[in-house]
Design a protein around this motif. Structure first.
Motif, PDB file in Angstrom:
ATOM      1  N   VAL A  46       0.832  -1.203   0.000  1.00 10.94           N
ATOM      2  CA  VAL A  46       0.000   0.000   0.000  1.00 10.94           C
ATOM      3  C   VAL A  46       0.865   1.252   0.000  1.00 10.94           C
ATOM      4  O   VAL A  46       0.601   2.211  -0.737  1.00 10.94           O
ATOM      5  CB  VAL A  46      -0.955  -0.007   1.210  1.00 10.94           C
ATOM      6  N   GLU A  47       1.916   1.240   0.825  1.00  8.52           N
ATOM      7  CA  GLU A  47       2.814   2.393   0.885  1.00  8.52           C
ATOM      8  C   GLU A  47       3.440   2.678  -0.475  1.00  8.52           C
ATOM      9  O   GLU A  47       3.535   3.834  -0.906  1.00  8.52           O
ATOM     10  CB  GLU A  47       3.912   2.141   1.919  1.00  8.52           C
ATOM     11  N   LYS A  48       3.842   1.633  -1.164  1.00  8.64           N
ATOM     12  CA  LYS A  48       4.526   1.799  -2.457  1.00  8.64           C
ATOM     13  C   LYS A  48       3.560   2.191  -3.571  1.00  8.64           C
ATOM     14  O   LYS A  48       3.826   3.130  -4.332  1.00  8.64           O
ATOM     15  CB  LYS A  48       5.248   0.505  -2.823  1.00  8.64           C
ATOM     16  N   GLU A  49       2.432   1.489  -3.676  1.00  5.87           N
ATOM     17  CA  GLU A  49       1.574   1.636  -4.850  1.00  5.87           C
ATOM     18  C   GLU A  49       0.521   2.728  -4.739  1.00  5.87           C
ATOM     19  O   GLU A  49      -0.004   3.180  -5.743  1.00  5.87           O
ATOM     20  CB  GLU A  49       0.891   0.300  -5.165  1.00  5.87           C
ATOM     21  N   TRP A  50       0.201   3.195  -3.517  1.00  2.00           N
ATOM     22  CA  TRP A  50      -0.865   4.174  -3.361  1.00  2.00           C
ATOM     23  C   TRP A  50      -0.374   5.552  -2.938  1.00  2.00           C
ATOM     24  O   TRP A  50      -1.174   6.466  -2.759  1.00  2.00           O
ATOM     25  CB  TRP A  50      -1.896   3.689  -2.339  1.00  2.00           C
ATOM     26  N   SER A  51       0.908   5.721  -2.775  1.00  2.00           N
ATOM     27  CA  SER A  51       1.435   7.020  -2.351  1.00  2.00           C
ATOM     28  C   SER A  51       1.443   8.008  -3.516  1.00  2.00           C
ATOM     29  O   SER A  51       1.906   7.689  -4.609  1.00  2.00           O
ATOM     30  CB  SER A  51       2.857   6.861  -1.817  1.00  2.00           C
ATOM     31  N   ARG A  52       0.950   9.217  -3.277  1.00  2.00           N
ATOM     32  CA  ARG A  52       0.996  10.251  -4.311  1.00  2.00           C
ATOM     33  C   ARG A  52       2.386  10.854  -4.448  1.00  2.00           C
ATOM     34  O   ARG A  52       2.635  11.642  -5.355  1.00  2.00           O
ATOM     35  CB  ARG A  52      -0.016  11.357  -3.999  1.00  2.00           C
ATOM     36  N   PHE A  53       3.300  10.493  -3.561  1.00  2.00           N
ATOM     37  CA  PHE A  53       4.650  11.041  -3.601  1.00  2.00           C
ATOM     38  C   PHE A  53       5.607  10.176  -4.424  1.00  2.00           C
ATOM     39  O   PHE A  53       6.777  10.514  -4.573  1.00  2.00           O
ATOM     40  CB  PHE A  53       5.212  11.200  -2.176  1.00  2.00           C
ATOM     41  N   ARG A  54       5.125   9.046  -4.944  1.00  2.00           N
ATOM     42  CA  ARG A  54       5.971   8.142  -5.726  1.00  2.00           C
ATOM     43  C   ARG A  54       5.538   8.160  -7.187  1.00  2.00           C
ATOM     44  O   ARG A  54       4.352   8.007  -7.482  1.00  2.00           O
ATOM     45  CB  ARG A  54       5.894   6.715  -5.183  1.00  2.00           C
TER      46      ARG A  54
END
Length: 303
Positions: A46-54
């Motif tokens: 979730v942290e990797k795929e849903w972050s708007r900062f990535r």
């Protein structure tokens, strides 16, 4: 962290640093031996795929779709977008996932922590109206179709979804007798009756002062405040809780809101809505049982 749980001696526990917070998970009698590996993988996904900062993750790929383009999504992202759109409709647009451009316009361009952001030269972004639907969601094909402009920021609802999904898996698949999933204050607990969970709410100005304690077997709790994620935007103090109808930080005499309800997504959305709407209206928008703990600017506490 705004909401703190009791010390859980004797439980099987896991701590994960992700999404700029600390996830704390504790269970009893989980029948899946590698449950820690599964939950850690889920949270980091979730942290990797849903972050708007990535850049380049699944959420960014969706946001970059041009009008008329279509894309098949992973089951979790499709589901959270369906949930987010449902809350947008039920709240009349007060809650909306389409606030990425507004967040950046108000200075929330980088991942926390930061304290000051310069005012940019970009024009005020257009607010997505309730009757507009930037993405058409096709359940049969688990796909999205870009209808019109609009940028998604899953933010708090993404974290709430991650917490609730982890709790559901541990309870239903792992058959854990009791457990807690705490994603930095977004909390889901369950128990077969063998455990009563105690969740304390701390004062927004004093992390050592507990102002209330919930005692629950099953349910969810979420807390939002206008202090923790705040910054100076030029000479103006701003925070991350935006009114979806106007795209501006909410102005309220409430500085902290805790919502307790049956699932973490309801609790997460309800806590934000406490800054924007009357409680009777809110109870019509959130259909599960609901209670509130509000802290005003003068320090007055309302339950």
């Amino acid at each position: 962290m705004i909401v703190e749980q009791e010390d859980h001696n004797g439980l099987d526990t896991l701590t994960i640093d992700a999404m700029n917070t600390t996830f704390y998970i504790a269970v009893t009698n989980c029948k899946i031996s590698n449950w820690k590996e599964v939950i850690q993988g889920w949270v980091h996904y979730v942290e990797k795929e849903w972050s708007r900062f990535r850049k380049g993750n699944e959420l960014d790929i969706v946001n970059q779709l041009k009008i008329g383009e279509k894309r098949t999504l992973s089951p979790p992202l499709f589901d959270v977008l369906v949930q987010a759109e449902s809350y947008r409709q039920r709240t009349g647009g007060l809650f909306t996932p389409y606030l990425l451009e507004q967040m950046e316009f108000h200075g929330y361009r980088d991942s926390f922590p930061f304290h000051t952001e310069k005012i940019g030269n970009t024009p005020t972004p257009k607010v997505i109206r309730l009757e507009d639907t930037p993405f058409e969601l096709d359940a049969a094909n688990r796909s999205v179709f870009r209808n019109s402009p609009g940028q998604i920021d899953l933010g708090g609802i993404g974290k709430g979804y991650a917490v609730q999904a982890a709790a559901n898996w541990l309870k239903q698949v792992g058959e854990a007798a009791a457990g807690i999933v705490d994603g930095g204050g977004d909390i889901s607990v369950w128990s077969n009756g063998s455990k009563e969970w105690r969740v304390g709410v701390v004062h927004p100005f004093n992390g050592d002062q507990e102002i209330f304690q919930y005692k629950i077997n099953n349910g969810s709790i979420a807390t939002s405040n206008t202090i923790y994620r705040s910054w100076n935007h030029g000479k103006i103090k701003k925070h991350h809780i935006l009114n979806g109808k106007i795209g501006e930080p909410v102005v309220s005499n409430i500085i902290q809101a805790t919502a307790a309800t049956e699932n973490c997504l309801d609790a997460e959305v309800a806590a934000k809505l406490c800054f924007m709407t009357e409680k009777q209206t809110l109870k019509k928008q959130i259909t599960t049982r609901l209670s509130f703990l509000l802290v005003q600017q003068d320090g007055k506490i309302m339950i």
